[in-house]
Design a protein around this motif. Structure first.
Motif, PDB file in Angstrom:
ATOM      1  N   VAL A 239      46.740  46.511 -52.645  1.00 44.50           N
ATOM      2  CA  VAL A 239      45.656  45.697 -53.207  1.00 44.50           C
ATOM      3  C   VAL A 239      46.160  44.302 -53.549  1.00 44.50           C
ATOM      4  N   ARG A 240      47.324  44.230 -54.179  1.00 44.15           N
ATOM      5  CA  ARG A 240      47.876  42.911 -54.522  1.00 44.15           C
ATOM      6  C   ARG A 240      48.172  42.086 -53.274  1.00 44.15           C
ATOM      7  N   GLY A 241      48.702  42.731 -52.236  1.00 44.03           N
ATOM      8  CA  GLY A 241      48.990  42.003 -51.009  1.00 44.03           C
ATOM      9  C   GLY A 241      47.738  41.436 -50.367  1.00 44.03           C
ATOM     10  N   ALA A 242      46.652  42.203 -50.403  1.00 48.69           N
ATOM     11  CA  ALA A 242      45.395  41.732 -49.828  1.00 48.69           C
ATOM     12  C   ALA A 242      44.814  40.561 -50.613  1.00 48.69           C
ATOM     13  N   LEU A 243      45.080  40.528 -51.914  1.00 49.81           N
ATOM     14  CA  LEU A 243      44.530  39.469 -52.773  1.00 49.81           C
ATOM     15  C   LEU A 243      45.467  38.271 -52.920  1.00 49.81           C
ATOM     16  N   ALA A 244      46.591  38.272 -52.213  1.00 51.83           N
ATOM     17  CA  ALA A 244      47.596  37.220 -52.415  1.00 51.83           C
ATOM     18  C   ALA A 244      47.382  36.033 -51.480  1.00 51.83           C
TER      19      ALA A 244
ATOM     20  N   ALA B 284      53.780  33.659 -51.519  1.00 49.91           N
ATOM     21  CA  ALA B 284      53.159  34.929 -51.916  1.00 49.91           C
ATOM     22  C   ALA B 284      53.653  36.061 -51.027  1.00 49.91           C
ATOM     23  N   MET B 285      53.852  35.769 -49.724  1.00 47.99           N
ATOM     24  CA  MET B 285      54.381  36.798 -48.826  1.00 47.99           C
ATOM     25  C   MET B 285      55.795  37.210 -49.232  1.00 47.99           C
ATOM     26  N   LEU B 286      56.658  36.227 -49.509  1.00 50.97           N
ATOM     27  CA  LEU B 286      58.023  36.542 -49.926  1.00 50.97           C
ATOM     28  C   LEU B 286      58.022  37.307 -51.246  1.00 50.97           C
ATOM     29  N   ALA B 287      57.134  36.925 -52.170  1.00 49.43           N
ATOM     30  CA  ALA B 287      57.029  37.658 -53.433  1.00 49.43           C
ATOM     31  C   ALA B 287      56.545  39.087 -53.186  1.00 49.43           C
ATOM     32  N   GLY B 288      55.650  39.260 -52.204  1.00 50.91           N
ATOM     33  CA  GLY B 288      55.163  40.597 -51.881  1.00 50.91           C
ATOM     34  C   GLY B 288      56.262  41.495 -51.340  1.00 50.91           C
ATOM     35  N   ILE B 289      57.212  40.912 -50.590  1.00 52.39           N
ATOM     36  CA  ILE B 289      58.341  41.700 -50.102  1.00 52.39           C
ATOM     37  C   ILE B 289      59.166  42.229 -51.267  1.00 52.39           C
ATOM     38  N   ASN B 290      59.242  41.451 -52.361  1.00 49.24           N
ATOM     39  CA  ASN B 290      60.001  41.869 -53.547  1.00 49.24           C
ATOM     40  C   ASN B 290      59.152  42.659 -54.541  1.00 49.24           C
ATOM     41  N   ASP B 291      57.902  42.904 -54.221  1.00 49.25           N
ATOM     42  CA  ASP B 291      57.001  43.640 -55.113  1.00 49.25           C
ATOM     43  C   ASP B 291      57.208  45.132 -54.884  1.00 49.25           C
ATOM     44  N   ARG B 292      58.222  45.673 -55.524  1.00 53.65           N
ATOM     45  CA  ARG B 292      58.599  47.067 -55.327  1.00 53.65           C
ATOM     46  C   ARG B 292      58.108  47.919 -56.501  1.00 53.65           C
ATOM     47  N   PRO B 293      58.091  49.245 -56.334  1.00 52.65           N
ATOM     48  CA  PRO B 293      57.677  50.121 -57.440  1.00 52.65           C
ATOM     49  C   PRO B 293      58.571  49.928 -58.659  1.00 52.65           C
ATOM     50  N   GLY B 294      57.985  50.081 -59.820  1.00 54.97           N
ATOM     51  CA  GLY B 294      58.714  49.901 -61.067  1.00 54.97           C
ATOM     52  C   GLY B 294      57.782  49.392 -62.143  1.00 54.97           C
ATOM     53  N   SER B 295      58.344  49.000 -63.243  1.00 53.39           N
ATOM     54  CA  SER B 295      57.521  48.546 -64.358  1.00 53.39           C
ATOM     55  C   SER B 295      57.064  47.109 -64.150  1.00 53.39           C
ATOM     56  N   ARG B 296      55.999  46.751 -64.838  1.00 54.19           N
ATOM     57  CA  ARG B 296      55.477  45.396 -64.733  1.00 54.19           C
ATOM     58  C   ARG B 296      56.485  44.364 -65.228  1.00 54.19           C
ATOM     59  N   ARG B 297      57.142  44.653 -66.343  1.00 48.17           N
ATOM     60  CA  ARG B 297      58.063  43.655 -66.904  1.00 48.17           C
ATOM     61  C   ARG B 297      59.299  43.487 -66.034  1.00 48.17           C
ATOM     62  N   THR B 298      59.732  44.534 -65.387  1.00 49.79           N
ATOM     63  CA  THR B 298      60.852  44.397 -64.466  1.00 49.79           C
ATOM     64  C   THR B 298      60.491  43.488 -63.304  1.00 49.79           C
TER      65      THR B 298
ATOM     66  N   GLY C 212      49.054  40.821 -45.400  1.00 50.89           N
ATOM     67  CA  GLY C 212      49.563  40.884 -46.771  1.00 50.89           C
ATOM     68  C   GLY C 212      49.408  42.269 -47.366  1.00 50.89           C
ATOM     69  N   ALA C 213      48.297  42.936 -47.052  1.00 48.08           N
ATOM     70  CA  ALA C 213      48.081  44.300 -47.537  1.00 48.08           C
ATOM     71  C   ALA C 213      49.015  45.297 -46.867  1.00 48.08           C
ATOM     72  N   LEU C 214      49.418  45.002 -45.624  1.00 48.85           N
ATOM     73  CA  LEU C 214      50.276  45.933 -44.887  1.00 48.85           C
ATOM     74  C   LEU C 214      51.756  45.789 -45.231  1.00 48.85           C
ATOM     75  N   VAL C 215      52.160  44.660 -45.811  1.00 51.30           N
ATOM     76  CA  VAL C 215      53.584  44.437 -46.102  1.00 51.30           C
ATOM     77  C   VAL C 215      54.190  45.554 -46.942  1.00 51.30           C
ATOM     78  N   PRO C 216      53.566  45.999 -48.055  1.00 49.75           N
ATOM     79  CA  PRO C 216      54.194  47.074 -48.849  1.00 49.75           C
ATOM     80  C   PRO C 216      54.345  48.386 -48.086  1.00 49.75           C
ATOM     81  N   VAL C 217      53.415  48.677 -47.193  1.00 51.31           N
ATOM     82  CA  VAL C 217      53.514  49.912 -46.405  1.00 51.31           C
ATOM     83  C   VAL C 217      54.581  49.758 -45.325  1.00 51.31           C
ATOM     84  N   ALA C 218      54.614  48.605 -44.689  1.00 46.72           N
ATOM     85  CA  ALA C 218      55.576  48.364 -43.614  1.00 46.72           C
ATOM     86  C   ALA C 218      57.003  48.273 -44.120  1.00 46.72           C
ATOM     87  N   ALA C 219      57.180  48.065 -45.427  1.00 48.21           N
ATOM     88  CA  ALA C 219      58.530  47.934 -45.986  1.00 48.21           C
ATOM     89  C   ALA C 219      59.364  49.196 -45.814  1.00 48.21           C
ATOM     90  N   ARG C 220      58.748  50.292 -45.387  1.00 50.80           N
ATOM     91  CA  ARG C 220      59.490  51.542 -45.194  1.00 50.80           C
ATOM     92  C   ARG C 220      60.424  51.480 -43.992  1.00 50.80           C
TER      93      ARG C 220
END
Length: 619
Positions: free
Chosen positions: A30-35, A59-73, A435-443
């Motif tokens: 969702v974040r990738g699609a809205l970025a 925003a794309m480079l930030a999305g690559i670093n948008d990994r699972p974890g806490s918001r503050r991390t 942008g929405a596909l980046v988090p899925v493609a990161a696998r």
């Protein structure tokens, strides 16, 4: 049959074919699609297309670093690399038009040396180094019509927009009935609950062949929880009751993990109900509820008594919502400097600087020789080289194969899209979809490269550059050749595999610091748990580096031969130290089994390190 065929493949090819598994990260989708898409729409409406392209790249480079974890991390994981990328863009924007090709190449090579050395510190530093170099390549090789300071502000705005989405959007699927659970801490809550689940899984595996793997999974869960709770706070101390409760729950899991590790070391089966308590605690963390009554294990030996005591302590901590704040991982300035200037950092920096400088030089030569065809910008080749040369992104051969395959596929896909999509509306929609596909493609690196290639080509076409898929394929293949050659060159003063040996040295030092504290019979349990966490964390990092090195081509893999055996001995030493700590708490003295095992492991460690040319860092 397929499994047997896969096993017959060489490690470097097997790694290139493997993909990570797990649930789809819908929140990141969702974040990738809205970025990038909305940023481009706003820029087009304001008549500042070039700035919108820069913001969408950020925003794309930030999305690559948008990994699972806490918001503050995520503030550090996304924000620090974004700042580095903005600095690189600033340098490239002002150096590119004012320096000759030779001087610019020297500047970029120097940046590569620095960024590569700093990358040895850890994942966030590595991402920062990557974005620093990508930003400098884009700034120097893709001259923009806007003043440099405006481009930098646009870059920061793009990354900041993605970070804002990460911080304020609730997790998809967060039901209204769950409003009592503060969604701002969902990452921390999930990470802490996973620790208790890992403790339960380890207790169930005690006395079986799965115990070693379950103990490693417990270490990974503790690492993730430690990172999740280590993000920046609005105040020096935990600012809400929910936050204080999570800190207490994490701290209460440490003695549970210690007791479970001691039971696994003893290799004796435990009652089935021993795992019920940690599982109930995991459910209480996820639901933000009280622990309730917990089944008490039998107290027939020291490790079981330690487990029972840890469960009682956890129940009390859950009820009070207070506990020791043990989540912070403290690394001294000396340790950071040693990472940057040590053998691992030097080798890392030399290879990154060499690849970045060589690819920039070749790209400029082709540009000035008019070999580029219809497009004018030469940033693609050095930017590609950066993602290829970073050792922490996977084995070199695997990265090169996946990057080449992903770029070819992405460029061909984009050529098809560009032929049928309306401009700019269709290209903007393509950016949002990618942008929405980046988090899925990161696998998988090839899949991620495919999506990013389509996204970047769409962005530069929106910015006015003609379609250049064929040229991008050629530049990528040239970058692959440069990195393959530079990655296998013997470097002056470096034997190769310095990063692996640095990881083993760090794990050795942490293991012996933990052992020394336990044998001193100090009553400071907080320090003991901190040292134990550092010992297991550095050991996990060393094992990851060894696994990557082992999947290299034989010319590079031979430098890490034997290090996996050293890591295995260190792992058994840390497990034995944990068992000793639990036994000393119970009886105040060690049994002959403990002392004999410690002596045998230390002798074996000396022997193994001697075989791989290593040395003991602490005696």
């Amino acid at each position: 049959m397929f499994t047997d065929a896969a096993r017959a493949l060489p490690p470097w090819l097997t790694h290139a074919l493997n993909a990570q598994r797990g649930p789809v990260p819908w929140n990141a989708v969702v974040r990738g699609a809205l970025a990038g898409g909305p940023l481009l729409v706003a820029a087009l409406a304001a008549g500042r297309t070039s700035l919108g392209v820069v913001a969408a790249i950020a925003a794309m480079l930030a999305g690559i670093n948008d990994r699972p974890g806490s918001r503050r991390t995520s503030v550090g994981r996304i924000g620090v690399p974004a700042l580095a990328g903005a600095a690189g863009l600033l340098v490239g924007t002002y150096a590119g038009p004012h320096l000759g090709a030779v001087a610019l190449t020297l500047v970029l090579t120097g940046l590569g040396l620095v960024a590569g050395s700093v990358s040895a510190v850890g994942p966030v530093a590595s991402a920062a180094g990557t974005q620093l170099l990508v930003g400098s390549a884009v700034g120097a090789g893709m001259p923009l019509p806007d003043p440099g300071w405006q481009s930098v502000l646009a870059f920061l705005s793009g990354a900041g927009w993605l970070l804002l989405l990460r911080l304020v959007l609730p997790t998809p699927g967060f039901a209204a009935g769950d409003l009592r659970i503060d969604f701002r801490f969902d990452g921390e809550r999930a990470a802490v609950a996973d620790v208790y689940e890992a403790v339960a899984a380890l207790l169930e595996a005690v006395g079986t062949g799965d115990a070693v793997a379950r103990r490693a999974a417990l270490t990974a869960a503790l690492d993730q929880a430690q990172d999740a709770l280590a993000g920046p706070r609005l105040r020096r101390r935990a600012s809400t009751a929910a936050e204080r409760r999570l800190h207490a729950q994490y701290a209460a899991a440490l003695p549970l993990g210690e007791a479970a590790t001691a039971l696994a070391w003893a290799e004796q089966a435990v009652p089935a109900r021993a795992a019920e308590g940690p599982r109930r605690l995991a459910a209480a963390v996820r639901g933000n509820t009280s622990a309730g009554p917990l089944p008490a294990p039998s107290r027939t030996d020291p490790a079981l008594r330690a487990l029972d005591d840890a469960l009682l302590h956890a129940a009390e901590a859950f009820d009070r919502g207070r506990g020791r704040d043990l989540h912070t991982r403290r690394r001294s300035a000396r340790a950071l400097t040693r990472s940057v200037l040590g053998a691992g950092g030097r080798e890392y920096g030399l290879r990154v600087g060499l690849c970045f400088g060589a690819s920039a030089a070749v790209a400029q030569a082709l540009h000035h020789g008019h070999w580029y065809g219809s497009h004018q910008h030469w940033y693609w080749m050095p930017a590609t080289a950066i993602f290829l040369v970073k050792p922490d992104l996977g084995p070199l051969a695997s990265r090169v194969l996946n990057r080449a395959a992903g770029t070819v596929l992405g460029a061909l896909l984009f050529a098809g899209f560009a032929a049928v999509l309306p401009r700019p509306e269709g290209l903007v929609a393509l950016v949002a979809v990618c942008g929405a596909l980046v988090p899925v493609a990161a696998r998988h690196f090839a899949a991620q490269t495919t999506v990013v290639t389509v996204l970047v080509l769409a962005l530069v076409m929106v910015g006015g550059e003609p379609q250049a898929s064929a040229g991008r394929i050629g530049e990528t293949l040239l970058a692959c050749a440069i990195v393959l050659v530079a990655g296998h060159l013997p470097l002056p003063g470096q034997r190769g595999g310095a990063g692996v040996r640095a990881g083993i040295d760090a794990a050795d030092a942490a293991a012996h610091a933990y052992l020394a504290h336990v044998l001193s019979e100090s009553g400071d349990r907080a320090t003991r748990w901190t040292l134990r966490r550092e010992a297991y964390r550095t050991l996990a990092q060393a094992r990851a580096a060894i696994a990557r090195a082992g999947a290299e081509l034989p010319a590079l893999a031979r430098h890490s031969a034997g290090t996996d055996e050293v890591a295995a001995v260190l792992e058994r030493l840390v497990d034995t130290t944990t068992a000793c700590a639990v036994h000393l708490d119970d009886s105040g003295r060690l049994t002959p089994r403990h002392t004999e095992r410690l002596a045998a492991l230390r002798n074996e460690l000396d022997e193994r390190r001697g075989r791989v040319g290593g040395r003991r860092t602490l005696t």
